[in-house]
Design an enzyme around this catalytic site. Structure first.
Site, short mmCIF file in Angstrom:
data_model
loop_
_atom_site.label_atom_id
_atom_site.label_comp_id
_atom_site.label_asym_id
_atom_site.label_seq_id
_atom_site.Cartn_x
_atom_site.Cartn_y
_atom_site.Cartn_z
CB ALA A 20 -0.99 0.08 1.36
N GLY A 23 2.80 7.28 -0.86
CA GLY A 23 3.22 8.44 -1.48
C GLY A 23 4.52 8.84 -0.73
N GLY A 24 4.47 8.61 0.09
CA GLY A 24 5.40 9.31 1.18
C GLY A 24 6.68 8.31 1.86
CB VAL A 25 9.30 9.04 3.29
CG1 VAL A 25 9.74 9.26 4.67
CG2 VAL A 25 11.15 7.49 3.66
CG ASP A 26 7.71 5.99 7.02
OD1 ASP A 26 8.26 6.09 7.20
OD2 ASP A 26 6.44 6.86 7.49
CB SER A 27 3.77 2.85 1.69
OG SER A 27 4.03 4.21 0.68
CG LEU A 46 -5.99 2.95 -1.98
CD1 LEU A 46 -6.63 2.04 -0.11
CD2 LEU A 46 -6.66 1.98 -2.89
CB CYS A 114 -8.92 5.17 7.19
SG CYS A 114 -8.14 5.38 5.61
N GLY A 138 3.20 0.74 5.15
CA GLY A 138 4.60 0.98 6.21
C GLY A 138 4.29 1.62 7.69
CB CYS A 210 -5.91 12.00 4.75
SG CYS A 210 -7.26 11.44 4.55
#
Length: 392
Positions: A20, A23-27, A46, A114, A138, A210
């Protein structure tokens, strides 16, 4: 056959993992590490709300820029990447219940909803349809095999512990989920992103909810529920009527600023009554809560909640994401409802928030499950209440 690094009895190259990607650094690092290890990685992002009921907020999870960032990372890693439109699912499962909960005088946590629905139910089902052996995210959390199933534990980096938002994950979902960052710190994650040359290596973490613009929950609720905001009274605990308000959605338990009333002492919101649209305020000491009643319990521990009745020293709870686990006792457990005594007391406990159970406070402590706070009983009200008889 021996297990691979994800505890799956297949060679990595024969193991498909859906990641999943927000768009962040973790994932992004999660996808990079799995691809480097030779897994068959498929990235999925998503689209949850962009252009939907909630206003856009740059940098928020799964907005337009985040989808673009996830695509760039997938291209850098050379993995397949898909964007799925889950906007309608997200609205029904997360945004609408969020608005209804606020109108009922609660303070909901949409991130929990979510994870329970869109991510770990709907996306997990999609991953299975793609022939995946696991769904990886992530999140900073650990899971380990224990007997026939996997159990959840606090991560190494307690400053990034996300167990409060993941307590609703079911045992069946945990068996399919993997969290490769659970043994890492955030600094280590960013260094790995730099090593892979990922464009998101220095990207700031997303903040707040979000789909909420600039923290203005009322604007979102007003758009979703145009008839929201029935006016009502602001009253003091001692019975004095202090003023009027435009809607209880503007208030939450523990709030001090923006009450709209003048008084000779600091006042805090101590209760919200949706039926009468009444906001009750009082001194800070009135916020101290000693006992809470939970609903919608999701239990993950091997030992049932009834096994903790009256036990001391081996149970801890978090009633806010930003607070460390504190000592607690289960004093009643019947069906899906549990009543918990907060040994040290907590201030500002609000219905709609989560209460998450742990068997310790350190890294590696087991996450036993949790539930939604249905009612908080401040010390004053508890003293006047009939004693609660523990029952199994």
């Amino acid at each position: 056959m021996s297990l691979n690094s994800l505890d799956i009895a297949k060679p990595p190259e024969q193991t498909r993992v859906v990641v999943a990607m927000s768009g962040g650094v973790d994932s992004s690092v999660t996808a990079a590490l799995l691809a480097e290890a030779g897994y068959d990685v498929v990235g999925i992002t998503l689209q949850l709300y962009d252009g939907g009921a909630g206003p856009r907020r740059a940098g928020a999870c799964c907005a337009g820029q985040d989808i673009h960032d996830a695509r760039r990372v997938a291209e850098t890693l050379g993995i397949d990447h898909y964007v799925l439109d889950y906007e309608e699912r997200f609205r029904k499962a997360v945004i609408d219940p969020f608005a209804d909960s606020y109108l009922a005088g609660e303070t909901p946590i949409p991130c929990v909803a979510c994870n329970q629905t869109v991510k770990f139910r709907d996306l997990l089902e999609t991953a299975e349809q793609l022939g995946a052996d696991a769904l990886a995210t992530g999140h900073y959390i650990e899971t380990r095999q224990r007997g026939a199933h996997r159990a959840m534990f606090r991560p190494r980096d307690l400053d990034r512990d996300q167990s409060y938002f993941l307590y609703g994950t079911t045992t069946a979902q945990l068996d399919f989920l993997r969290f490769p960052l659970g043994t890492m710190t955030k600094d280590e994650t960013r260094k790995i992103a730099e090593r892979f040359g990922l464009s998101v290596a220095a990207k700031p973490d997303s903040q707040d909810i979000c789909f909420v613009s600039k923290g203005r929950y009322f604007d979102v609720i007003r758009k979703l529920r145009p008839d929201a905001g029935d006016p009502g009274d602001i009253v003091h605990l001692d019975g004095r009527r202090l003023g009027r308000h435009d809607g209880i959605v503007n208030f939450t338990i523990g709030q001090r600023r923006g009450l709209g009333v003048a008084a000779g002492e600091p006042l805090y919101v101590v209760a919200l009554d949706a039926a009468s649209a009444t906001v009750t305020v009082g001194p800070r000491e009135a916020l101290t809560t000693r006992r809470i009643r939970l609903r919608d319990l999701n239990w993950l521990g091997a030992r049932a909640p009834e096994g903790y009745l009256g036990a001391e020293g081996d149970l801890f709870v978090k009633v806010r994401s930003t607070r460390p686990p504190a000592p607690a006792r289960i004093v009643a457990a019947t069906g899906g409802a549990v009543e918990v005594e907060l040994v040290l007391g907590e201030d500002g406990v609000a219905p709609g928030q989560a209460c998450v159970f742990y068997d310790g406070i350190e890294a590696g402590a087991e996450v036993l499950g949790g539930g939604v706070i249905a009612e908080g009983l401040p010390a004053g009200r508890l003293a006047a209440r009939e004693p609660v008889a523990a029952s199994a």
